[in-house]
Design a protein around this motif. Sequence first.
Motif, PDB file in Angstrom:
ATOM      1  N   LEU A 104     -17.525 -25.590 -17.601  1.00  0.00           N
ATOM      2  CA  LEU A 104     -16.280 -24.991 -17.125  1.00  0.00           C
ATOM      3  C   LEU A 104     -16.532 -23.885 -16.104  1.00  0.00           C
ATOM      4  CD1 LEU A 104     -14.170 -24.789 -20.414  1.00  0.00           C
ATOM      5  CD2 LEU A 104     -13.763 -26.254 -18.440  1.00  0.00           C
ATOM      6  N   GLN A 105     -17.650 -23.167 -16.276  1.00  0.00           N
ATOM      7  CA  GLN A 105     -17.961 -22.129 -15.309  1.00  0.00           C
ATOM      8  C   GLN A 105     -18.309 -22.737 -13.953  1.00  0.00           C
ATOM      9  OE1 GLN A 105     -17.736 -18.746 -15.669  1.00  0.00           O
ATOM     10  NE2 GLN A 105     -16.800 -19.204 -17.663  1.00  0.00           N
ATOM     11  N   HIS A 161     -12.065 -18.843 -17.254  1.00  0.00           N
ATOM     12  CA  HIS A 161     -12.662 -19.187 -18.561  1.00  0.00           C
ATOM     13  C   HIS A 161     -13.800 -18.215 -18.825  1.00  0.00           C
ATOM     14  CE1 HIS A 161     -10.451 -22.997 -18.592  1.00  0.00           C
ATOM     15  NE2 HIS A 161     -10.811 -23.133 -17.321  1.00  0.00           N
ATOM     16  N   ASN A 196     -19.021 -24.738 -22.073  1.00  0.00           N
ATOM     17  CA  ASN A 196     -18.619 -23.511 -21.392  1.00  0.00           C
ATOM     18  C   ASN A 196     -19.318 -23.380 -20.047  1.00  0.00           C
ATOM     19  OD1 ASN A 196     -19.243 -20.191 -21.222  1.00  0.00           O
ATOM     20  ND2 ASN A 196     -17.134 -20.778 -21.710  1.00  0.00           N
ATOM     21  N   GLY A 218     -14.473 -25.316 -12.960  1.00  0.00           N
ATOM     22  CA  GLY A 218     -13.356 -24.846 -13.762  1.00  0.00           C
ATOM     23  C   GLY A 218     -12.036 -25.575 -13.459  1.00  0.00           C
ATOM     24  N   ARG A 219     -11.045 -25.219 -14.225  1.00  0.00           N
ATOM     25  CA  ARG A 219      -9.689 -25.790 -14.063  1.00  0.00           C
ATOM     26  C   ARG A 219      -8.862 -24.900 -13.114  1.00  0.00           C
ATOM     27  NH1 ARG A 219      -7.273 -26.501 -19.872  1.00  0.00           N
ATOM     28  NH2 ARG A 219      -5.716 -27.714 -18.659  1.00  0.00           N
TER      29      ARG A 219
END
Length: 626
Positions: free
Chosen positions: A219-220, A262, A216, A223-224
């Motif tokens: 992702l932060q 996210h 996580n 990110g996508r």
Amino acid sequence: MALLAQDEEIEITAHSQTQAMTMVQGPQGPMQQAISLHDVELKKTNYKGCVQIRVLPPERCIVSEDSVEPSLKDCPFFEFWELITISELRGLGFGVPDDISDDNAEIDTVEDNARDQFGEASVLRGNDTAHDPAMKKVRTRMCWIKHDYDEDGLSEYRQVVIVGTTILQNEDVSRIPVACIVPVPLPHRHPGLSVYDQVADVQDIKTAMLRQIVDNTYLQNNGRHAISDKVNLDDMMTSRPGGIVRIASGGIPANEIMPLVHPFVAPQALQAVEYLDQIRQNRTGTNQYFQGVDTNALNKTASGIAQLTSSAAQRVELIARVFSEGVKELFQIVHELTLKHARSQEVVRLRGNWMPIDPRQWKKRADMTLAVGLGTGNKEQLAAGLMNILMAQKEAIQIGIATPKNLYNALSELTKAYGFATPEKFWTEPPEGPLPPPPPDPRIEIEKQKLGLEHQKIQDAKEHNIAQFGLAREKLDRETMTVNRQIGVQAGAKLADVELEKAKIETGYHTHREGLQHEMEKLKISGGFTDARSRAAWHDMEKLRLSYEDNDMDKQAVESIMRTEQTLSALVEHLQQLAHSQASVLAGLERVAQIAAADRESSVIRDPKTGRVAGGRSKLILPTVQ
């Protein structure tokens, strides 16, 4: 040669004998004698055995299903296998040929593969042993089975060593020399649980949670995104700080690139990890306070931390006590094997001292007691309890319900509680029987010397006063004798004077009287007193003369008696003074005797509780004889 042949450690490998002549001293002088010379080659082997303690991998052990307890003392079957070289088997006394083969079974287990982190096991098994067949490893099975081998109706333990289908050993043994140790035993089962079995699922969940927290966070930070066909895909796939993303002409970045949101769930996941830690603490008993990793421990109350730490220590101590049962069985096995195979006396280091030990003189022991090691908290509690015991023993030793041996034992345990394994370095064990008197205290000896000096001074003063009294008494006796002699001499002189005066008076009186009588006779003859007047005058004169003579004698006698009475009065007064002086001397000597008799009680100060000498001196004032 005969002594060499009788030695068990010597093996004669070659021997040759020759004859030679030598000179010896005979009864008639030197003479030649034939002797035998031996040329010997020998091999000496030092046999020194000891009990070896090994840890057996559980995955290589096979235990009978009928075993219902952790101990193997009643287990009907137990097997352990390992890879042993042919050379090692021959060193154990087995006659093993080079071409012996095992069962060629698969030897790698899951545990073996997990332990082989660096591939050393596979490398060793892959070595070429064609040039040295003795280094070939074969799977050797060591089995202990309860079987009626001699067909007497009773089953006994047999130890069987097997390589493949070849039985190398089959002998009778007393027990299975294997001790099983398990931290958490299960009822009516041989295998138990370890601490890992209690927290394995919790650890798996924590691992998954931590991995998701890390993902996580990735992702932060990276990110996508959703992009249109106007965005350069290669630039978008390359994520680096300060990187450029190209967009086709006419495109607007805000419209062409849209980040996918996210949620950051790390805080919630960390709370779940803390909950899992609480589950682990409840299962194992180890908490943050006991491990010393709680950063907020200073904000907690001391009593609360002490209770939590004590509870955790008790859980750990429980595991240690369960372990101790296996350790107890292990040392029973060591004791039995030592008694069975010991051959000679050994010199070992025991409690810091080297001393000879002969296991052949030991007695067989059926039970042992183990002391479980304590944690820091328990050690502090134990030390506090031992200090209270020592304080009570100091009071009890005075009334006879404690001995110096009890004090030594308490001090030894207190020293061990503080982490010192050898209390002998700090305390000396008291001897058996009555204790020798303790060495005198130098301060008491000094006080005794001072009291001795004071006592000697009193004795000297006493003897001096007695000597003075003797001298005074002798002086008094001499003065009394002198006064008596003086009184006798004076009284004799006075009596002599009185007698002399009396004799003089009598002589004068008789002479005068005779003269008067002679004159009177003359007067009578011549007619004398013819008239009455003359006779009356003569008679008056005679009376006056007699009266004068009597008065003169009385006056002298009275004066002599008065002088004698004065002398006697002076002598009596002098005697009274001497008697008073003698009474004063006797009173002083009685005081000296009383002080000397009370010498020790008045010069020594004693403790009112114990009655022991506490030191101190009293001041003594002696009377003086005037």
